[in-house]
Design a protein around this motif. Structure first.
Motif, PDB file in Angstrom:
ATOM      1  N   GLY A 197       7.176   3.132 -11.765  1.00  0.00           N
ATOM      2  CA  GLY A 197       7.294   2.056 -12.737  1.00  0.00           C
ATOM      3  C   GLY A 197       8.307   1.027 -12.281  1.00  0.00           C
ATOM      4  N   SER A 198       8.447   0.020 -13.061  1.00  0.00           N
ATOM      5  CA  SER A 198       9.280  -1.116 -12.707  1.00  0.00           C
ATOM      6  C   SER A 198      10.728  -0.923 -13.133  1.00  0.00           C
ATOM      7  CB  SER A 198       8.720  -2.365 -13.392  1.00  0.00           C
ATOM      8  OG  SER A 198       9.608  -3.435 -13.290  1.00  0.00           O
ATOM      9  N   ASP A 199      11.662  -1.353 -12.280  1.00  0.00           N
ATOM     10  CA  ASP A 199      13.075  -1.361 -12.656  1.00  0.00           C
ATOM     11  C   ASP A 199      13.325  -2.306 -13.831  1.00  0.00           C
ATOM     12  OD1 ASP A 199      14.034   0.471 -10.821  1.00  0.00           O
ATOM     13  OD2 ASP A 199      14.367  -1.037  -9.273  1.00  0.00           O
ATOM     14  N   ALA A 200      12.472  -3.315 -13.987  1.00  0.00           N
ATOM     15  CA  ALA A 200      12.670  -4.310 -15.044  1.00  0.00           C
ATOM     16  C   ALA A 200      12.355  -3.741 -16.426  1.00  0.00           C
ATOM     17  CB  ALA A 200      11.796  -5.529 -14.774  1.00  0.00           C
ATOM     18  N   ALA A 201      11.543  -2.700 -16.495  1.00  0.00           N
ATOM     19  CA  ALA A 201      11.185  -2.109 -17.783  1.00  0.00           C
ATOM     20  C   ALA A 201      12.345  -1.252 -18.288  1.00  0.00           C
ATOM     21  CB  ALA A 201       9.931  -1.252 -17.634  1.00  0.00           C
ATOM     22  N   ASP A 202      12.551  -1.233 -19.611  1.00  0.00           N
ATOM     23  CA  ASP A 202      13.570  -0.393 -20.229  1.00  0.00           C
ATOM     24  C   ASP A 202      12.890   0.907 -20.635  1.00  0.00           C
ATOM     25  OD1 ASP A 202      15.703   0.721 -21.531  1.00  0.00           O
ATOM     26  OD2 ASP A 202      15.694  -0.686 -23.212  1.00  0.00           O
ATOM     27  N   CYS A 203      12.773   1.829 -19.672  1.00  0.00           N
ATOM     28  CA  CYS A 203      12.040   3.075 -19.902  1.00  0.00           C
ATOM     29  C   CYS A 203      12.936   4.278 -19.655  1.00  0.00           C
ATOM     30  CB  CYS A 203      10.837   3.174 -18.970  1.00  0.00           C
ATOM     31  SG  CYS A 203       9.616   1.870 -19.183  1.00  0.00           S
ATOM     32  N   GLU A 204      12.720   5.314 -20.458  1.00  0.00           N
ATOM     33  CA  GLU A 204      13.358   6.609 -20.252  1.00  0.00           C
ATOM     34  C   GLU A 204      12.271   7.668 -20.240  1.00  0.00           C
ATOM     35  OE1 GLU A 204      16.322   7.443 -23.180  1.00  0.00           O
ATOM     36  OE2 GLU A 204      17.814   6.195 -22.175  1.00  0.00           O
ATOM     37  N   TYR A 205      12.422   8.632 -19.366  1.00  0.00           N
ATOM     38  CA  TYR A 205      11.456   9.713 -19.238  1.00  0.00           C
ATOM     39  C   TYR A 205      11.965  10.936 -20.007  1.00  0.00           C
ATOM     40  CZ  TYR A 205       9.613   6.951 -15.366  1.00  0.00           C
ATOM     41  OH  TYR A 205       9.089   5.952 -14.598  1.00  0.00           O
ATOM     42  N   SER A 206      11.094  11.564 -20.764  1.00  0.00           N
ATOM     43  CA  SER A 206      11.443  12.836 -21.390  1.00  0.00           C
ATOM     44  C   SER A 206      10.890  13.990 -20.564  1.00  0.00           C
ATOM     45  CB  SER A 206      10.917  12.903 -22.826  1.00  0.00           C
ATOM     46  OG  SER A 206       9.521  12.720 -22.854  1.00  0.00           O
ATOM     47  N   LYS A 207       9.924  13.693 -19.701  1.00  0.00           N
ATOM     48  CA  LYS A 207       9.349  14.705 -18.807  1.00  0.00           C
ATOM     49  C   LYS A 207       8.902  14.008 -17.535  1.00  0.00           C
ATOM     50  CE  LYS A 207       6.582  17.930 -20.427  1.00  0.00           C
ATOM     51  NZ  LYS A 207       5.365  18.599 -20.942  1.00  0.00           N
ATOM     52  N   PHE A 208       9.180  14.644 -16.406  1.00  0.00           N
ATOM     53  CA  PHE A 208       8.743  14.104 -15.125  1.00  0.00           C
ATOM     54  C   PHE A 208       8.538  15.266 -14.178  1.00  0.00           C
ATOM     55  CE2 PHE A 208       9.264  12.125 -10.961  1.00  0.00           C
ATOM     56  CZ  PHE A 208       8.422  11.048 -11.086  1.00  0.00           C
ATOM     57  N   GLU A 209       7.338  15.799 -14.165  1.00  0.00           N
ATOM     58  CA  GLU A 209       7.015  16.949 -13.325  1.00  0.00           C
ATOM     59  C   GLU A 209       5.816  16.617 -12.451  1.00  0.00           C
ATOM     60  OE1 GLU A 209       6.261  20.149 -16.037  1.00  0.00           O
ATOM     61  OE2 GLU A 209       8.269  20.036 -16.910  1.00  0.00           O
ATOM     62  N   PHE A 210       5.954  16.852 -11.165  1.00  0.00           N
ATOM     63  CA  PHE A 210       4.813  16.709 -10.277  1.00  0.00           C
ATOM     64  C   PHE A 210       4.958  17.678  -9.118  1.00  0.00           C
ATOM     65  CE2 PHE A 210       6.764  14.447  -6.747  1.00  0.00           C
ATOM     66  CZ  PHE A 210       7.876  13.880  -7.329  1.00  0.00           C
ATOM     67  N   GLY A 211       3.842  18.125  -8.634  1.00  0.00           N
ATOM     68  CA  GLY A 211       3.839  19.050  -7.518  1.00  0.00           C
ATOM     69  C   GLY A 211       2.653  19.988  -7.622  1.00  0.00           C
ATOM     70  N   GLY A 212       2.286  20.561  -6.503  1.00  0.00           N
ATOM     71  CA  GLY A 212       1.211  21.528  -6.483  1.00  0.00           C
ATOM     72  C   GLY A 212      -0.122  20.984  -6.959  1.00  0.00           C
ATOM     73  N   GLY A 213      -0.314  19.682  -6.848  1.00  0.00           N
ATOM     74  CA  GLY A 213      -1.586  19.081  -7.234  1.00  0.00           C
ATOM     75  C   GLY A 213      -1.677  18.671  -8.693  1.00  0.00           C
ATOM     76  N   SER A 214      -0.573  18.780  -9.454  1.00  0.00           N
ATOM     77  CA  SER A 214      -0.641  18.360 -10.855  1.00  0.00           C
ATOM     78  C   SER A 214       0.541  17.472 -11.225  1.00  0.00           C
ATOM     79  CB  SER A 214      -0.691  19.580 -11.783  1.00  0.00           C
ATOM     80  OG  SER A 214       0.518  20.296 -11.720  1.00  0.00           O
ATOM     81  N   ILE A 215       0.345  16.720 -12.280  1.00  0.00           N
ATOM     82  CA  ILE A 215       1.384  15.828 -12.798  1.00  0.00           C
ATOM     83  C   ILE A 215       1.424  15.934 -14.306  1.00  0.00           C
ATOM     84  CG2 ILE A 215      -0.207  13.862 -12.829  1.00  0.00           C
ATOM     85  CD1 ILE A 215       2.566  12.296 -12.142  1.00  0.00           C
ATOM     86  N   ASP A 216       2.630  15.857 -14.841  1.00  0.00           N
ATOM     87  CA  ASP A 216       2.839  15.880 -16.282  1.00  0.00           C
ATOM     88  C   ASP A 216       4.099  15.068 -16.544  1.00  0.00           C
ATOM     89  OD1 ASP A 216       2.836  16.419 -18.970  1.00  0.00           O
ATOM     90  OD2 ASP A 216       3.164  18.584 -18.756  1.00  0.00           O
ATOM     91  N   MET A 217       3.930  13.905 -17.131  1.00  0.00           N
ATOM     92  CA  MET A 217       5.089  13.056 -17.383  1.00  0.00           C
ATOM     93  C   MET A 217       4.968  12.371 -18.727  1.00  0.00           C
ATOM     94  SD  MET A 217       4.453   9.810 -14.844  1.00  0.00           S
ATOM     95  CE  MET A 217       5.638   8.783 -15.685  1.00  0.00           C
ATOM     96  N   ALA A 218       6.119  12.046 -19.300  1.00  0.00           N
ATOM     97  CA  ALA A 218       6.168  11.320 -20.570  1.00  0.00           C
ATOM     98  C   ALA A 218       7.349  10.370 -20.513  1.00  0.00           C
ATOM     99  CB  ALA A 218       6.322  12.285 -21.734  1.00  0.00           C
ATOM    100  N   MET A 219       7.146   9.152 -21.009  1.00  0.00           N
ATOM    101  CA  MET A 219       8.220   8.172 -21.024  1.00  0.00           C
ATOM    102  C   MET A 219       8.098   7.285 -22.243  1.00  0.00           C
ATOM    103  SD  MET A 219       7.203   5.583 -17.967  1.00  0.00           S
ATOM    104  CE  MET A 219       5.689   4.674 -17.958  1.00  0.00           C
ATOM    105  N   THR A 220       9.220   6.690 -22.624  1.00  0.00           N
ATOM    106  CA  THR A 220       9.258   5.713 -23.704  1.00  0.00           C
ATOM    107  C   THR A 220       9.824   4.425 -23.135  1.00  0.00           C
ATOM    108  OG1 THR A 220       9.597   7.434 -25.351  1.00  0.00           O
ATOM    109  CG2 THR A 220      10.164   5.196 -25.999  1.00  0.00           C
ATOM    110  N   CYS A 221       9.108   3.338 -23.363  1.00  0.00           N
ATOM    111  CA  CYS A 221       9.543   2.022 -22.900  1.00  0.00           C
ATOM    112  C   CYS A 221       9.794   1.142 -24.121  1.00  0.00           C
ATOM    113  CB  CYS A 221       8.479   1.389 -22.005  1.00  0.00           C
ATOM    114  SG  CYS A 221       8.129   2.348 -20.517  1.00  0.00           S
ATOM    115  N   LYS A 222      10.861   0.344 -24.055  1.00  0.00           N
ATOM    116  CA  LYS A 222      11.236  -0.496 -25.185  1.00  0.00           C
ATOM    117  C   LYS A 222      11.296  -1.955 -24.767  1.00  0.00           C
ATOM    118  CE  LYS A 222      14.061   3.223 -26.980  1.00  0.00           C
ATOM    119  NZ  LYS A 222      15.408   3.705 -27.214  1.00  0.00           N
TER     120      LYS A 222
END
Length: 190
Positions: A113-138
Motif C-alpha cells: 500500500g501507499s505511504d500516503a494512506a493513513d492505514c493501520e494493519y490489525s493482521k498481516f500474515e503471508f507465507g506458504g502460499g496463503s495470505i490473510d490481512m486486515a487493515m483500516t484506512c482513514k
C-alpha cells in the motif's frame, strides 16, 4: 477519499499475494498490538519475496456493493444507486511488466500500500502460499474503510477475496465484496 482510492489501496495491498516466504518475521515488531505501514514494509524488505518476471495480467471484479441511499439528499439518490449497480460485476484488468530486478527485490510499496494512506494493519500474515490481512484506512474528508484480503498465491499467479467496509461521512456505510486475481501471461514486450 473516494471508492477508487480505497479499492486502489485494496488492490495494491492484495498484490502481496503474488509472492512470499513462510519464514517471515512477526509483523508487529514492537508488540504494541498495531501493525504500522513501516512494520509491514520492514517485514517485506526482510523476506525472500520473489516473483516470476514477465508480463502480469491483474483483474479486480466488484462482486457485490451494498449501500443504503437513505442518507443521501433526494437529488443524489437517483444518481448514486445506478452508478453502484453498474459497478457490480465490472472487471478491471491491468497489465504490468515485472523486470528481473523487480522480481528479485520487489519494492515494499508494491505489495503493501501507499505511504500516503493513513492505514493501520490489525493482521498481516503471508507465507506458504496463503495470505490473510486486515487493515483500516482513514481519511478526514471522506471517512474510513476496513479492508480484509484472503487468498492464495504461487510464483506465477494469485487469487484474492477482498471485503471493504466503508464509512463515508457523506454517503453513509457501504460494503464492497471484490475478487482480485493475477497471472503471469508471458514475457514483457520490449
Amino acid at each position: 477519499m473516494s471508492i477508487v482510492k480505497f479499492t486502489g489501496a485494496a488492490t495494491l495491498a492484495s498484490a502481496i499475494a503474488l509472492a512470499a516466504c513462510s519464514s517471515e518475521p512477526a509483523a508487529d515488531a514492537d508488540g504494541d498490538g498495531t501493525i504500522t505501514q513501516d512494520e509491514v514494509e520492514t517485514v517485506l524488505a526482510n523476506s525472500d519475496l520473489t516473483l516470476s518476471p514477465g508480463q502480469w495480467e491483474n483483474t479486480v471484479e466488484f462482486v457485490d456493493i451494498e449501500f443504503d441511499d437513505s442518507q443521501l439528499p433526494p437529488e443524489a439518490r437517483g444518481m448514486i444507486g445506478p452508478m453502484l449497480d453498474a459497478m457490480r460485476g465490472q472487471k478491471n484488468t491491468t497489465n504490468t511488466c515485472i523486470t528481473e530486478e523487480e522480481a528479485k527485490e520487489p519494492a515494499a510499496e508494491m505489495f503493501s500500500g501507499s505511504d500516503a494512506a493513513d492505514c493501520e494493519y490489525s493482521k498481516f500474515e503471508f507465507g506458504g502460499g496463503s495470505i490473510d490481512m486486515a487493515m483500516t484506512c482513514k481519511d478526514p474528508q471522506s471517512g474510513s474503510a476496513t479492508i480484509t484480503n484472503t487468498g492464495s498465491y504461487d510464483e506465477t499467479s494469485y487469487s484474492m477475496e477482498m471485503k471493504i467496509s466503508m464509512d463515508a461521512s457523506e454517503m453513509g456505510p457501504m460494503q464492497i465484496n471484490a475478487k482480485a486475481g493475477g497471472k503471469r501471461v508471458g514475457d514483457c514486450a520490449e
